[in-house]
Design a protein around this motif. Structure first.
Motif, mmCIF file in Angstrom:
data_model
loop_
_atom_site.group_PDB
_atom_site.id
_atom_site.type_symbol
_atom_site.label_atom_id
_atom_site.label_comp_id
_atom_site.label_asym_id
_atom_site.label_seq_id
_atom_site.Cartn_x
_atom_site.Cartn_y
_atom_site.Cartn_z
ATOM 1 N N PHE A 143 1.100 14.254 -4.984
ATOM 2 C CA PHE A 143 0.747 12.953 -5.009
ATOM 3 C C PHE A 143 -0.350 13.008 -6.382
ATOM 4 N N GLY A 144 -1.293 12.130 -6.435
ATOM 5 C CA GLY A 144 -2.221 12.048 -7.307
ATOM 6 C C GLY A 144 -1.772 11.979 -8.688
ATOM 7 N N GLU A 202 0.909 -1.256 0.012
ATOM 8 C CA GLU A 202 -0.095 -0.154 0.062
ATOM 9 C C GLU A 202 0.804 1.204 0.231
ATOM 10 N N GLU A 203 2.093 1.017 0.214
ATOM 11 C CA GLU A 203 2.882 2.411 0.308
ATOM 12 C C GLU A 203 3.691 2.586 -0.866
ATOM 13 N N GLN A 204 3.572 1.880 -1.680
ATOM 14 C CA GLN A 204 4.336 2.030 -3.180
ATOM 15 C C GLN A 204 4.106 3.304 -3.614
ATOM 16 N N PRO A 205 5.267 4.288 -4.125
ATOM 17 C CA PRO A 205 6.497 3.887 -4.510
ATOM 18 C C PRO A 205 7.582 3.974 -3.439
ATOM 19 N N PHE A 206 6.939 4.076 -2.128
ATOM 20 C CA PHE A 206 7.995 4.026 -1.032
ATOM 21 C C PHE A 206 8.356 2.905 -0.700
ATOM 22 N N ILE A 218 4.751 15.320 3.265
ATOM 23 C CA ILE A 218 5.711 14.623 3.250
ATOM 24 C C ILE A 218 6.925 15.198 2.184
ATOM 25 N N VAL A 249 13.051 9.815 2.946
ATOM 26 C CA VAL A 249 11.668 10.749 3.152
ATOM 27 C C VAL A 249 11.260 10.752 4.397
ATOM 28 N N THR A 250 10.735 11.917 4.719
ATOM 29 C CA THR A 250 9.866 12.023 6.164
ATOM 30 C C THR A 250 8.652 12.955 6.095
ATOM 31 N N TRP A 282 11.074 0.765 3.002
ATOM 32 C CA TRP A 282 11.683 1.260 3.952
ATOM 33 C C TRP A 282 13.155 0.709 3.886
ATOM 34 N N PHE A 294 14.368 3.869 7.611
ATOM 35 C CA PHE A 294 14.131 5.290 6.902
ATOM 36 C C PHE A 294 13.036 5.059 5.861
ATOM 37 N N VAL A 295 12.318 5.744 5.510
ATOM 38 C CA VAL A 295 11.473 5.420 4.701
ATOM 39 C C VAL A 295 12.393 6.308 3.091
#
Lengths: 81, 146
Positions: free
Chosen positions: B140-141, B41-45, B105, B96-97, B47, B58-59
């Motif tokens: 985003f979006g 669910e967190e793509q493209p991020f 973000i 990223v933070t 860890w 870290f993200v």
């Protein structure tokens, strides 16, 4: 801390491979030439500190907060597009 | 091998997927072994999880996903120094933070992480360009930024 006095074009050696030379002094600025092996990271202290601080801040992030903020941002930006 | 983490519980990480950062990351110079964790669910991020320190993660994400015009130049000699000789094109990730008020973000474009996947080595570098933001806001979006 070791403090040394140097004149223009005089150098300091740190070990056998690192040379730090004063090349110009103008008002409150000093221009410094550094001769060092490529694998050494040479950075202005302010930027080193800023990046280390940013990493430390980023490392505080917990997975729940990130997931929530990510969800909120995706919804928000999709609505504004 | 089993890797305990505070955020994700115990992970099973194969030896081959470990990425070594011989110099650590700035501020964490003594933490040298990491692995990447994907959460669908967190793509493209992703860890970047420390293997030596359960609480350190870290993200990260590719800067090109959000800033298509992002462009960094890394000297071949520097790449050879990092990889021990090979001129592999690295994968680029940025840390990223979330902002303090929890609204946005941000991504650190000034200090990207280079990943050399064939040799499993990583290095965070600092780009000598003050125009690159340490806290670049992500959008985003459907819209991407230039």
């Amino acid at each position: 801390m070791l403090v040394l006095t140097r004149k223009i074009n005089e150098s300091i050696m740190i070990g056998p491979n690192i040379e730090i030379r004063v090349t110009r002094i103008q008002g409150d600025s000093v221009r410094i030439a550094i001769i060092a092996p490529r694998d050494l990271d040479i950075l202005r202290k302010e930027i080193f500190d800023a990046i280390a601080k940013e990493n430390r801040e980023a490392a505080q992030l917990d997975s729940t907060s990130f997931a929530e903020v990510l969800k909120l941002n995706r919804v928000k930006d999709e609505n504004t597009d | 091998m089993k890797v305990p983490t505070t955020r994700f519980g115990e992970l099973d990480v194969s030896e081959e997927s470990v990425i070594t950062f011989p110099k650590g990351l700035y501020g964490f110079e003594d933490r040298v072994s990491y692995c990447l964790i994907n959460i669908e669910e967190e793509q493209p991020f992703q860890w970047l999880q420390s293997i030596d320190e359960p609480s350190l993660a870290f993200v990260v994400a590719s800067p090109f996903t959000f800033f298509p015009k992002y462009d960094i130049e890394v000297d071949d000699n520097d790449i050879a120094e990092i990889t021990g000789g090979g001129l592999e094109v690295p994968e680029v990730l940025c840390v990223v933070t979330i902002s303090k008020d929890l609204s946005g973000i941000t991504m650190n474009l000034r200090a990207p992480i280079l990943l050399f996947n064939t040799v499993r080595l990583g290095r965070q570098i600092i780009i000598n360009d003050p125009k690159l933001e340490i806290k670049a806001q992500l959008k985003f979006g459907s819209g991407v930024q230039g």
